[in-house]
Design a protein around this motif. Sequence first.
Motif, short mmCIF file in Angstrom:
data_model
loop_
_atom_site.label_atom_id
_atom_site.label_comp_id
_atom_site.label_asym_id
_atom_site.label_seq_id
_atom_site.Cartn_x
_atom_site.Cartn_y
_atom_site.Cartn_z
N ARG A 163 -51.38 23.96 39.74
CA ARG A 163 -50.36 23.54 38.79
C ARG A 163 -50.90 22.55 37.76
O ARG A 163 -50.56 22.64 36.59
CB ARG A 163 -49.19 22.91 39.56
CG ARG A 163 -48.08 22.45 38.67
CD ARG A 163 -46.93 21.93 39.48
NE ARG A 163 -46.23 23.06 40.06
CZ ARG A 163 -44.94 23.27 39.91
NH1 ARG A 163 -44.22 22.42 39.25
NH2 ARG A 163 -44.36 24.31 40.43
N SER A 164 -51.75 21.65 38.17
CA SER A 164 -52.25 20.65 37.22
C SER A 164 -53.16 21.29 36.17
O SER A 164 -53.17 20.87 35.01
CB SER A 164 -53.00 19.54 37.98
OG SER A 164 -54.16 20.06 38.60
N ILE A 212 -53.75 23.05 30.45
CA ILE A 212 -53.90 24.10 29.44
C ILE A 212 -52.73 24.08 28.48
O ILE A 212 -52.90 24.18 27.26
CB ILE A 212 -54.03 25.47 30.13
CG1 ILE A 212 -55.36 25.56 30.89
CG2 ILE A 212 -53.90 26.61 29.13
CD1 ILE A 212 -55.48 26.77 31.78
N VAL A 213 -51.53 23.93 29.00
CA VAL A 213 -50.33 23.89 28.14
C VAL A 213 -50.37 22.67 27.23
O VAL A 213 -50.05 22.77 26.04
CB VAL A 213 -49.05 23.91 29.00
CG1 VAL A 213 -47.82 23.61 28.17
CG2 VAL A 213 -48.91 25.25 29.70
N VAL A 214 -50.76 21.53 27.74
CA VAL A 214 -50.81 20.30 26.94
C VAL A 214 -51.87 20.42 25.84
O VAL A 214 -51.62 20.06 24.69
CB VAL A 214 -51.07 19.07 27.84
CG1 VAL A 214 -51.41 17.84 27.02
CG2 VAL A 214 -49.86 18.81 28.72
N VAL A 215 -53.03 20.94 26.17
CA VAL A 215 -54.08 21.11 25.16
C VAL A 215 -53.64 22.08 24.08
O VAL A 215 -53.85 21.85 22.88
CB VAL A 215 -55.40 21.55 25.83
CG1 VAL A 215 -56.41 22.02 24.80
CG2 VAL A 215 -55.98 20.42 26.66
N ALA A 263 -53.09 21.10 20.17
CA ALA A 263 -53.82 21.84 19.14
C ALA A 263 -52.86 22.47 18.14
O ALA A 263 -53.11 22.46 16.93
CB ALA A 263 -54.69 22.92 19.78
N GLY A 264 -51.74 22.99 18.61
CA GLY A 264 -50.74 23.57 17.70
C GLY A 264 -50.13 22.53 16.79
O GLY A 264 -49.93 22.78 15.59
N ILE A 265 -49.84 21.36 17.31
CA ILE A 265 -49.29 20.28 16.49
C ILE A 265 -50.33 19.82 15.47
O ILE A 265 -49.99 19.53 14.32
CB ILE A 265 -48.82 19.12 17.40
CG1 ILE A 265 -47.59 19.55 18.19
CG2 ILE A 265 -48.52 17.87 16.58
CD1 ILE A 265 -47.16 18.56 19.25
N ALA A 266 -51.58 19.76 15.87
CA ALA A 266 -52.63 19.34 14.94
C ALA A 266 -52.79 20.34 13.80
O ALA A 266 -52.93 19.94 12.63
CB ALA A 266 -53.96 19.18 15.69
N VAL A 267 -52.74 21.62 14.11
CA VAL A 267 -52.86 22.64 13.06
C VAL A 267 -51.66 22.58 12.12
O VAL A 267 -51.80 22.66 10.90
CB VAL A 267 -53.01 24.05 13.68
CG1 VAL A 267 -52.85 25.14 12.65
CG2 VAL A 267 -54.36 24.16 14.37
N ALA A 268 -50.46 22.41 12.67
CA ALA A 268 -49.26 22.33 11.84
C ALA A 268 -49.30 21.07 10.97
O ALA A 268 -48.94 21.12 9.78
CB ALA A 268 -48.02 22.32 12.72
#
Length: 64
Positions: free
Chosen positions: A10-11, A16-19, A23-28
């Motif tokens: 689970r961790s 993976i979800v957090v990374v 990354a999605g927020i950084a690209v946006a």
Amino acid sequence: MNHSIHSADRSTHLKIVVVALVAGIAVAAFGISARTGSDFTQTAHVTKAGKPVVVTSSDVSLVR
């Protein structure tokens, strides 16, 4: 570290979800910051139709 997503705990899935989210927020954020430097005043250029034009060529071969 688990090298397979199927055997990951689970961790590892959470990491993976957090990374991916970061990354999605950084690209946006990069896209939004790159867009703010442009000028938003746009003008529409209208092109009116003129007289009809006939285009011909003597090198046209007719296939029947």
